[in-house]
Motif scaffolding. Sequence first.
Motif, PDB file in Angstrom:
ATOM      1  N   TYR B 138     -42.160  12.278   7.351  1.00 33.40           N
ATOM      2  CA  TYR B 138     -41.921  12.459   5.847  1.00 33.40           C
ATOM      3  C   TYR B 138     -43.272  12.069   5.175  1.00 33.40           C
ATOM      4  N   PRO B 139     -43.846  13.517   4.757  1.00 31.41           N
ATOM      5  CA  PRO B 139     -44.946  13.539   3.883  1.00 31.41           C
ATOM      6  C   PRO B 139     -45.131  12.738   2.867  1.00 31.41           C
ATOM      7  N   SER B 140     -43.864  12.457   2.255  1.00 31.48           N
ATOM      8  CA  SER B 140     -43.809  11.436   1.133  1.00 31.48           C
ATOM      9  C   SER B 140     -44.322  10.080   1.574  1.00 31.48           C
ATOM     10  N   SER B 141     -43.739   9.683   2.707  1.00 26.69           N
ATOM     11  CA  SER B 141     -44.255   8.257   3.411  1.00 26.69           C
ATOM     12  C   SER B 141     -45.925   8.284   3.536  1.00 26.69           C
TER      13      SER B 141
END
Lengths: 435, 435
Positions: B138-141
Motif C-alpha cells: 500500500y502506497p498509503s502505508s
Amino acid sequence: MPHFLETSAPDFDARLTALLGMKREDSPEVDDTVAAIIADVRARGDAAVLELTAKFDRLELTPQTLAFSEAEIDAACAQVPEAERAALELAATRIRAYHERQRPEDAHWTDDTGASLGWRWSAVSAAGLYVPGGLASYPSSVLMNAIPAQVAGVERLVICAPMPDGVVNPLVLLAARLSGVDTIYRIGGAQAIAAMAYGTETIAPVDKITGPGNAFVAAAKRRVFGKVGIDMIAGPSEILVIGDGTGDAEWIALDLLSQAEHDESAQSILITTSQAEADAVCAAVDRQLEVLERRAIAGASWRDNGIVIVARDLAQAAALSDRFAPEHLELCVEDPEALLEDITHAGAVFLGHWTPEAIGDYIGGPNHVLPTARSARFSSGLNVLDFMKRTTLAHMTPAALAAIGPAAEILAQSESLQAHGLSVRARLDALNDKT
Amino acid sequence: MPHFLETSAPDFDARLTALLGMKREDSPEVDDTVAAIIADVRARGDAAVLELTAKFDRLELTPQTLAFSEAEIDAACAQVPEAERAALELAATRIRAYHERQRPEDAHWTDDTGASLGWRWSAVSAAGLYVPGGLASYPSSVLMNAIPAQVAGVERLVICAPMPDGVVNPLVLLAARLSGVDTIYRIGGAQAIAAMAYGTETIAPVDKITGPGNAFVAAAKRRVFGKVGIDMIAGPSEILVIGDGTGDAEWIALDLLSQAEHDESAQSILITTSQAEADAVCAAVDRQLEVLERRAIAGASWRDNGIVIVARDLAQAAALSDRFAPEHLELCVEDPEALLEDITHAGAVFLGHWTPEAIGDYIGGPNHVLPTARSARFSSGLNVLDFMKRTTLAHMTPAALAAIGPAAEILAQSESLQAHGLSVRARLDALNDKT
C-alpha cells in the motif's frame, strides 16, 4: 584494571567497536520457563500465583494476604524514621513537580477545507509497577515509576514486589503511599507479570506494566507485550563521564563507583581530554575500592566493564559518547552547556561539577528509569507519556469531503479496496444530488 | 450473519466478554523459524538475506541489486498516471501538515533551589519502515510511516518491501520518494527485520523499525525489540461504528465493509441505539456483499467477526465501545462532539456522517497506523514522537546541591548504596570547607 583506550592508537576503532558490542549480562535461556509460568497463571489464576510464590519466595500466602492491608501499610509507614520520611517526601515533591510539566496538550484546529482535525490525550486506566525484590527493593524506584503514572491520571495503580521469606522494606510501602499506589501485592517474578497482564480471581488485569526486573521478569514482559503495554526491557546500568581536566578526581571516581556498585555487570566509562585526569581518577577509584562496602561488586564491574578513554578534544569525546548512547551522562567540564550541544544520544544528562548522578537517582526531579544498553538511541526515560495515549480526531464537513474525497477514492482504487472508495463515493454522490 | 447482541438479554455480558476475548487471528507458531532466520542473517549477512529472498520471494538478487537504483525509481515514478500522482501528493501534503503539529517542545526552567532542569528532544538517527508485500503493498502505508519519521528529523530512512517474483508497485516507489525515503530494499519477512536491526555488509543497521507485517514479521519485531525500537505488534484491523438512527444505512454498511474487505480476520462492529438502523444496515451490508469485488473476504469477516449490538442509549454505546477500545471509531450520530466526551479508548475517531473511515486511511491527515486488538487502551497511533526520544537535563549549583543533597544522601544510605551517598557527601564537604 579497566579497559584503557588511546584514540590515537591504530587499533582504537576496532577495540571500541568490540567494547560497544560486548554483552555485559549473562542472559540465561529462561524463555521456556517463563512461557510455562505465564500459561500456568492464565490457566489456574490465584492458585498458580500462590504456589509459585511459595516455591520461589518461600512465602505462604492466601488470596486474602496477596495484598498488604491498609493496617499493615500504616504499621510499616510508622516504622520509618523521621529523617528518611522527610527525604522521601522531598523527593516525591520534586519528582512530581518535574513530571507535571510533561503533561501533554490536546490540539484542535480547522484546516483550509473546513475539516476539523486534532487529537486528545488520555491516561491508561490501570498500570502495574514491578518493584524488584526483598530488602534490596528501592523506594526511589517506587516513586520514579508511580509518580509519572499518578501525574498522567491513571485511575488504578498497583505494585507487585516480591518479599522473599516475607521480609518487607517499610520505605517501599511509604513510597507507594506517597505516590498514590492503590494496592501492593507481595508477589514477584514472571508470575507477577502474568497476573498483572491477564488477571486472576484476586488481581484485576492492568493495561500497562513498567519497572525493572531480573531475566525472568524481562522475558515475561517481552511475552505479554501487545496484551498490555510495557516500558522497556531494562539491562544493566551504565554511566559515562566526560572530563576536561577541570574536575575533582575524587568526585569523578565516586560518580563512576556509584554506578559500579549497583551490579557486577554495570558499566562506568570515563572519557577525558586530560591524561592527568585519567590517571588521577583511576588512582582515586583504586583508593575508594579499598574501603567501599560493596567493593567486591564495584571492583568486578570496574575491572571487567570499566573503560577509560583519553580523547583528543571535547568534540571527539562527545562523538564517542554518542556511540555509547549512555543511560547516564555526566558533563564534568568547565562549560557543560556548550558541550551539550554536541550530544545527541543519552538517557539523562548531568551538567557541571556539582551534579553527581546520584542526585538524579533520588531527588533531582527527572526520572531514574532510563534506557540502557545503547537504547537511548531510540527511547526515552520513563515519563508521563508512557502512561497516556493519543486518540486522533477528524470531522469532515460536506465541503471538506467534496474537496479531498475524490483523491481518497483514487487512492482506494489504486489499492484495489473497492468498499473504501464506495464509502467516499456514496457521500459524494449524495452531495451532487443535492446541488 | 454477524453476532447479534441485545444489551437487555440476560446472557449479554457473558456473550460480550466471550467476543472480547475471541482470537480472530491464527497465529502460527513461527517463533523458532524466525529465531533461526535472525541468527542466520546475523551470522552470514547479505548471503543469508539473498538466499532467503530467493527461497521465499522467488527473486534472485545480488548485493548490488538489493536496493532500487535512482534510475529504477525514476522509471517507476514516471509510470504513475497523473491522477494518482496528484492524489498521492495531496495525501502527502495533508499528512505532513497534520504531523508537523506533533513536533514536541524542549523545556528549560530554574527551580526554587537555583537548579536548572529540563529536557531536550532529538530524532532517532536511522529508521527502517517495513512495507508488506508485492502488488498488494500500500502506497498509503509508505506515506503514513515515512512522513512522521521525516517530520521528526530522522537522518536516514530506509524501506524494506518484499517484491515476490520481482513484481513492483510503482506507487510505492513514488510514495517513498514523496516522503523522503533514502533507500528501498526489495526484501521482506523476518530476514528484512533482522537485516535492519543488525545490519549486513550492504544494509546499515537502523535504530527504529516500524510498519505492519505478517506473523513472521511480527515475531521478528518482537525478538529484535530492545536491540532496536519498534512501533507495535500489529494485529488484524477493526472498525466500530456508533449510530443513533440519524445515519444513512448504506453509508454505514460501506464503512463496515471497508474494514471487512481488508482481511477475513478484520472485524466490523455496529453499536446503535436504533433497532431499525441495525436492521437497515445489515440489509445494506448483505446487498453490497452481492456485488463487492472482495466479497469472499468481506463476507467471511462479517459472518465470523461482525458484531451488531442494539444499545439502550448513547451512554451505554460509548461504555461498550470503550470495552472494545477500537482501532477506528466512527461516531455516526447527530451530535458527535457530545458523544466524544464519553469515549476514552480509541485509536482514531471519525466524527459525524461525512467522515468515512476511508478518509483517514488516505488523506484526512491523521495516521492510519493504529493500535489494534484493544491495544488503544495503552498505545497511540504512529506519530512523530515514535521517531524521537527525550533526554532529561539537570544542572545543580553549589547552593542547589546544598539544599537537596542531604536528602539524597539519606536515601542512598537507606538503599545501602554507599558510593551514591559519598558522591554527594564529597561535594557537600567541599562546600562546608569553603564556608
